[in-house]
Design a protein around this motif. Structure first.
Motif, PDB file in Angstrom:
ATOM      1  N   ALA A 181      -7.923 -13.972  -9.982  1.00  0.00           N
ATOM      2  CA  ALA A 181      -8.457 -13.033  -8.998  1.00  0.00           C
ATOM      3  C   ALA A 181      -8.276 -11.593  -9.463  1.00  0.00           C
ATOM      4  CB  ALA A 181      -7.775 -13.247  -7.646  1.00  0.00           C
TER       5      ALA A 181
ATOM      6  N   HIS B 144     -10.477 -10.684  -2.416  1.00  0.00           N
ATOM      7  CA  HIS B 144      -9.966 -11.992  -2.841  1.00  0.00           C
ATOM      8  C   HIS B 144      -8.637 -11.843  -3.579  1.00  0.00           C
ATOM      9  CE1 HIS B 144      -9.956 -16.145  -4.108  1.00  0.00           C
ATOM     10  NE2 HIS B 144      -9.928 -15.783  -5.379  1.00  0.00           N
ATOM     11  N   TYR B 145      -8.528 -10.818  -4.414  1.00  0.00           N
ATOM     12  CA  TYR B 145      -7.288 -10.593  -5.158  1.00  0.00           C
ATOM     13  C   TYR B 145      -6.140 -10.227  -4.217  1.00  0.00           C
ATOM     14  CZ  TYR B 145      -3.956  -7.966  -8.020  1.00  0.00           C
ATOM     15  OH  TYR B 145      -2.813  -7.474  -8.595  1.00  0.00           O
TER      16      TYR B 145
ATOM     17  N   GLU C 147      -4.121 -18.738 -10.027  1.00  0.00           N
ATOM     18  CA  GLU C 147      -5.105 -18.272  -9.050  1.00  0.00           C
ATOM     19  C   GLU C 147      -5.042 -16.752  -8.889  1.00  0.00           C
ATOM     20  OE1 GLU C 147      -6.286 -18.909  -4.328  1.00  0.00           O
ATOM     21  OE2 GLU C 147      -4.595 -19.988  -5.225  1.00  0.00           O
ATOM     22  N   VAL C 148      -3.834 -16.207  -8.799  1.00  0.00           N
ATOM     23  CA  VAL C 148      -3.690 -14.762  -8.636  1.00  0.00           C
ATOM     24  C   VAL C 148      -4.131 -14.039  -9.908  1.00  0.00           C
ATOM     25  CG1 VAL C 148      -2.075 -12.906  -8.117  1.00  0.00           C
ATOM     26  CG2 VAL C 148      -1.806 -15.130  -7.020  1.00  0.00           C
TER      27      VAL C 148
ATOM     28  N   ASP D 133      -0.695 -14.159  -0.317  1.00  0.00           N
ATOM     29  CA  ASP D 133      -0.238 -15.546  -0.166  1.00  0.00           C
ATOM     30  C   ASP D 133       0.930 -15.838  -1.103  1.00  0.00           C
ATOM     31  OD1 ASP D 133      -2.214 -15.878   1.693  1.00  0.00           O
ATOM     32  OD2 ASP D 133      -3.636 -16.821   0.310  1.00  0.00           O
TER      33      ASP D 133
ATOM     34  N   LYS E 203      -5.824 -11.011  -1.077  1.00  0.00           N
ATOM     35  CA  LYS E 203      -5.449 -12.189  -0.287  1.00  0.00           C
ATOM     36  C   LYS E 203      -4.597 -13.151  -1.113  1.00  0.00           C
ATOM     37  CE  LYS E 203      -7.387 -15.917   2.509  1.00  0.00           C
ATOM     38  NZ  LYS E 203      -6.568 -16.940   1.858  1.00  0.00           N
ATOM     39  N   ALA E 204      -5.002 -13.384  -2.358  1.00  0.00           N
ATOM     40  CA  ALA E 204      -4.217 -14.274  -3.215  1.00  0.00           C
ATOM     41  C   ALA E 204      -2.828 -13.709  -3.474  1.00  0.00           C
ATOM     42  CB  ALA E 204      -4.958 -14.511  -4.532  1.00  0.00           C
ATOM     43  N   ARG E 205      -2.737 -12.413  -3.651  1.00  0.00           N
ATOM     44  CA  ARG E 205      -1.431 -11.789  -3.886  1.00  0.00           C
ATOM     45  C   ARG E 205      -0.556 -11.851  -2.638  1.00  0.00           C
ATOM     46  NH1 ARG E 205      -1.850  -5.781  -5.872  1.00  0.00           N
ATOM     47  NH2 ARG E 205      -2.592  -5.555  -3.737  1.00  0.00           N
TER      48      ARG E 205
END
Length: 273
Positions: free
Chosen positions: A190, A67-68, A186-187, A74, A70-72
């Motif tokens: 995460a 998840h981390y 969000e990042v 993005d 993916k957020a990074r």
């Protein structure tokens, strides 16, 4: 010390894993469940074991890490759409041809002015020594001191420019260090979730298991052996003993040589009666 790579841990996150592990070992004495540090295993031994088991430890927080990442990713994709000049605060004057000309002048002006000052002063004072009444010598000396003043001023300007550049680069590096503190919410969430899961479900359980294992200590890894003891390889040597030593030892059989006698016959002149 090099960390063993994990298939689900990117290379850029390896230092973060090592930092979290270092913090856990540094504060191990403050945790009751890690009170055995230093008895059987010291901090460096535990660090080596944990670095060699990176794949096993990071697997406990694989969900949070995905998840981390993916957020990074993005965030980086969104940042790539911003023009480079606006993203990093650059201006056209800093990268345009004017900046290059200014740098060249800053370097060449002290050099040229200093060379001209030396030449004019040397020639002027030589002329005044040879012919003190010659006015041209005074003019050369004046020109030499003028170029000397220009060289000094250029050196001062260059020093100020270097100082300003150093301060600007320092502020840029500080901004880069504080970048992770300015991550979007969000990042940041995460990343914090991955750090917490990695510590609580990966690193600390691994350290507890290593300390609780009775075979993990240095004494257990070097078992005591008697100097007269020969380890068995899987077979034993045969027992060579005499027949009289066995339980069923009996009288030895006796053998007599056969009675070989000459046959009782002879030639034709010795016929048996």
């Amino acid at each position: 010390m090099q960390m063993t790579s994990a298939p689900h841990l990117l290379a850029e996150d390896g230092p973060e894993y090592a930092r979290i592990l270092g913090d856990a070992l540094r504060h191990a004495q403050d945790r009751p469940d890690l009170e055995g540090v230093g008895d059987r295993l010291n901090t460096e031994q535990l660090r080596t074991m944990a670095l060699n088991a990176t794949a096993l430890i990071t697997a406990a927080a694989a969900t949070e890490y995905e998840h981390y990442v993916k957020a990074r990713a993005d965030l980086r994709a969104a940042s790539a759409t911003v023009p480079e000049g606006e993203q990093y605060g650059d201006t056209s004057s800093a990268t345009g041809p004017g900046a290059g000309i200014g740098a060249v002048l800053t370097v060449l002006t002290p050099l040229l002015a200093g060379t001209a000052a030396v030449i004019f002063l040397l020639v002027g004072y030589l002329l005044k020594a040879v012919s003190p009444s010659l006015a041209f010598g005074d003019s050369m000396v004046v020109a030499g001191w003028f170029f000397a003043a220009v060289a000094a001023a250029a050196i001062l300007v260059a020093a100020i420019g270097l100082l300003v550049t150093a301060l600007r680069n320092g502020s840029t590096s500080l901004a880069a260090e504080d970048e992770e503190q300015e991550l979007p919410e969000e990042v940041a969430r995460a990343r914090e979730a991955w750090r917490h899961a990695l510590l609580e479900r990966g690193i600390l359980p691994f350290l507890r298991d290593a300390l609780a294992d009775p075979t993990a200590g240095p004494a257990a890894r070097t078992p005591h052996r008697s100097p007269n003891r020969i380890p068995k390889i899987g077979y034993s040597r045969p027992d060579f003993s005499g027949p009289e030593d066995g339980p069923s030892a009996g009288p030895r059989p006796t053998f007599t040589s056969p009675d070989f006698t000459s046959p009782d016959f002879g030639g034709p002149e010795h016929r048996p009666e």
